[in-house]
Design an enzyme around this catalytic site. Structure first.
Site, PDB file in Angstrom:
ATOM      1  N   THR A 186       0.836  -1.046   0.022  1.00 33.71           N
ATOM      2  CA  THR A 186       0.153  -0.083  -0.085  1.00 33.71           C
ATOM      3  C   THR A 186       0.786   1.232  -0.043  1.00 33.71           C
ATOM      4  O   THR A 186       0.595   2.038  -0.905  1.00 33.71           O
ATOM      5  CB  THR A 186      -0.969  -0.074   1.230  1.00 33.71           C
ATOM      6  OG1 THR A 186      -1.293  -1.233   1.252  1.00 33.71           O
ATOM      7  CG2 THR A 186      -1.942   1.060   0.969  1.00 33.71           C
ATOM      8  N   LYS A 208       7.184  11.200  21.088  1.00 33.83           N
ATOM      9  CA  LYS A 208       7.624  12.244  22.320  1.00 33.83           C
ATOM     10  C   LYS A 208       6.299  12.549  23.123  1.00 33.83           C
ATOM     11  O   LYS A 208       6.163  13.403  23.855  1.00 33.83           O
ATOM     12  CB  LYS A 208       8.613  13.359  21.991  1.00 33.83           C
ATOM     13  CG  LYS A 208       9.662  13.297  21.280  1.00 33.83           C
ATOM     14  CD  LYS A 208      10.114  14.578  20.713  1.00 33.83           C
ATOM     15  CE  LYS A 208      11.399  14.406  19.774  1.00 33.83           C
ATOM     16  NZ  LYS A 208      11.641  15.657  18.943  1.00 33.83           N
ATOM     17  N   HIS A 262     -10.647  -0.750   4.369  1.00 36.50           N
ATOM     18  CA  HIS A 262      -9.314  -0.867   3.577  1.00 36.50           C
ATOM     19  C   HIS A 262      -9.891  -0.449   2.028  1.00 36.50           C
ATOM     20  O   HIS A 262      -9.678  -1.447   1.130  1.00 36.50           O
ATOM     21  CB  HIS A 262      -8.310  -1.882   3.748  1.00 36.50           C
ATOM     22  CG  HIS A 262      -6.868  -1.974   3.050  1.00 36.50           C
ATOM     23  ND1 HIS A 262      -6.332  -0.772   2.370  1.00 36.50           N
ATOM     24  CD2 HIS A 262      -5.795  -2.611   3.164  1.00 36.50           C
ATOM     25  CE1 HIS A 262      -5.253  -0.931   1.929  1.00 36.50           C
ATOM     26  NE2 HIS A 262      -4.695  -2.134   2.367  1.00 36.50           N
TER      27      HIS A 262
HETATM   28  N1   CP Z   1      -2.474  -5.596   1.172  1.00 37.11           N
HETATM   29  C1   CP Z   1      -1.762  -4.667   2.019  1.00 37.11           C
HETATM   30  O1   CP Z   1      -2.628  -3.660   2.606  1.00 37.11           O
HETATM   31  O2   CP Z   1      -0.619  -4.822   2.196  1.00 37.11           O
HETATM   32  P1   CP Z   1       0.466  -3.923   2.820  1.00 37.11           P
HETATM   33  O3   CP Z   1       0.248  -4.278   4.378  1.00 37.11           O
HETATM   34  O4   CP Z   1       1.830  -4.784   2.568  1.00 37.11           O
HETATM   35  O5   CP Z   1       0.368  -2.741   2.512  1.00 37.11           O
END
Ligand code: CP
Length: 314
Positions: free
Chosen positions: A55, A82, A132
């Protein structure tokens, strides 16, 4: 849309618009010159509070391919260490006038909260177990290109559904495009309310895969299991790991997908993952760049229209 925080608020037409534009960016990315200047003059900041390979790299490549000034914040070396809060970090970056903020965070809802505090477009690169969205969009583009359509397909999502933002975003998107979605996994890894999403639930891999057009595998997300039950990998592979024998229950031309990162020999057989006649895992990675180019292009158009006083366009 002003931000891309999840699949939930998107209509079927919004999804088609993003995928149609992404198809054009696949062509651009495969061409002799990969460069466009649609984001020229805009600043993109990538803030990843959680590990990422695909990503983060694809958002960076997408922004650079479209001519944006791209900055990757090193969150490990930031003043969060911090004691600075997420909101103060966001306000600090906002004062530098970014146009696109790409955020991954381990807490569900953190990206939505941050989007309320800044003046630019925010893209959710994965928040906790919540959403996502660009992963579901790249999966949709991969399916549409492999199957020639994105409706009336049977898609089996297998494995650790309970901890997966990828599963949630895919269930929302595939349902909106009128596909049949099946969830397959041990009862401990399927959310109790899964049926409310209009999906079918199976604990038997062979039954769940019967007649599937698309088989989407997910890894065990141990980092989100909070001390809960973690199945033994050997036993898990025996019951739920995808191999040629189990895949034979799906349609003859069923494609195999995995968002990555992949644990070979746990949720998927390594040879099957590399079988270019069945696996579209590398195509998913390629589509990731194109989908992120399309999403940032569309958000930038809206941002420019808003700033020019033309209101927010969908
Ligand atoms: N599919 C995916 O989100 O992979 P990464 O965690 O490598 O970004």
């Amino acid at each position: 849309f002003r931000h891309l925080l999840g699949i939930e608020p998107l209509k079927a037409d919004d999804i088609r618009t993003i995928l149609d534009l992404a198809d054009q960016y696949v062509d651009l990315s495969r061409g002799a010159s990969k460069h466009s200047d649609v984001l020229a003059g805009l600043t993109q900041i990538n803030m990843f509070f959680e590990a990422s390979t695909r990503t983060q790299a694809s958002f960076e490549i997408a922004g650079k391919r479209l001519g944006a000034d791209v900055m990757n914040m090193s969150m490990q070396a930031s003043s969060l260490k911090k004691g600075e809060t997420l909101i103060d970090t966001a306000l600090t970056l906002n004062a530098m006038h970014p146009d696109l903020l790409v955020v991954r965070h381990p807490q569900s809802g953190a990206v939505d909260l941050l989007a309320q505090k800044v003046n630019c477009a925010v893209l959710n690169a994965g928040d906790g177990r919540h959403e996502h969205p660009t992963q579901a969009l790249l999966d949709a583009l991969t399916i549409r290109r492999a199957k020639g359509r994105l409706h009336r397909l049977t898609v089996a999502i297998c494995g650790d559904i309970a901890h997966s933002r990828v599963a949630r975003s895919n269930i929302l998107l595939l349902g909106r495009m009128e596909n049949r979605v099946r969830l397959i996994g041990p009862a401990t890894l399927i959310p109790a309310k899964a049926a409310e999403f209009g999906v079918e639930v199976y604990e038997d891999m062979r039954e769940g895969l019967a007649g599937a057009d698309v088989v989407m595998m997910l890894r065990l997300q141990k980092e989100r299991m909070d001390g809960g039950f973690i199945p033994s990998e050997r036993e898990y592979y025996h019951r739920f790991g995808l191999d040629a024998e189990k895949l034979a229950h799906a349609k003859e031309d069923a494609i195999v997908m995995h968002p990555g990162p992949m644990n070979r020999g746990v949720e998927i057989d390594g040879t099957l993952a590399d079988d270019i006649n069945r696996s579209v895992i590398q195509e998913q990675v390629e589509m990731g760049v194109a989908v992120r180019m399309a999403a940032m292009d569309l958000l930038a158009r809206n941002l420019r229209a808003e700033r020019a006083g033309g209101g927010i366009h969908v």
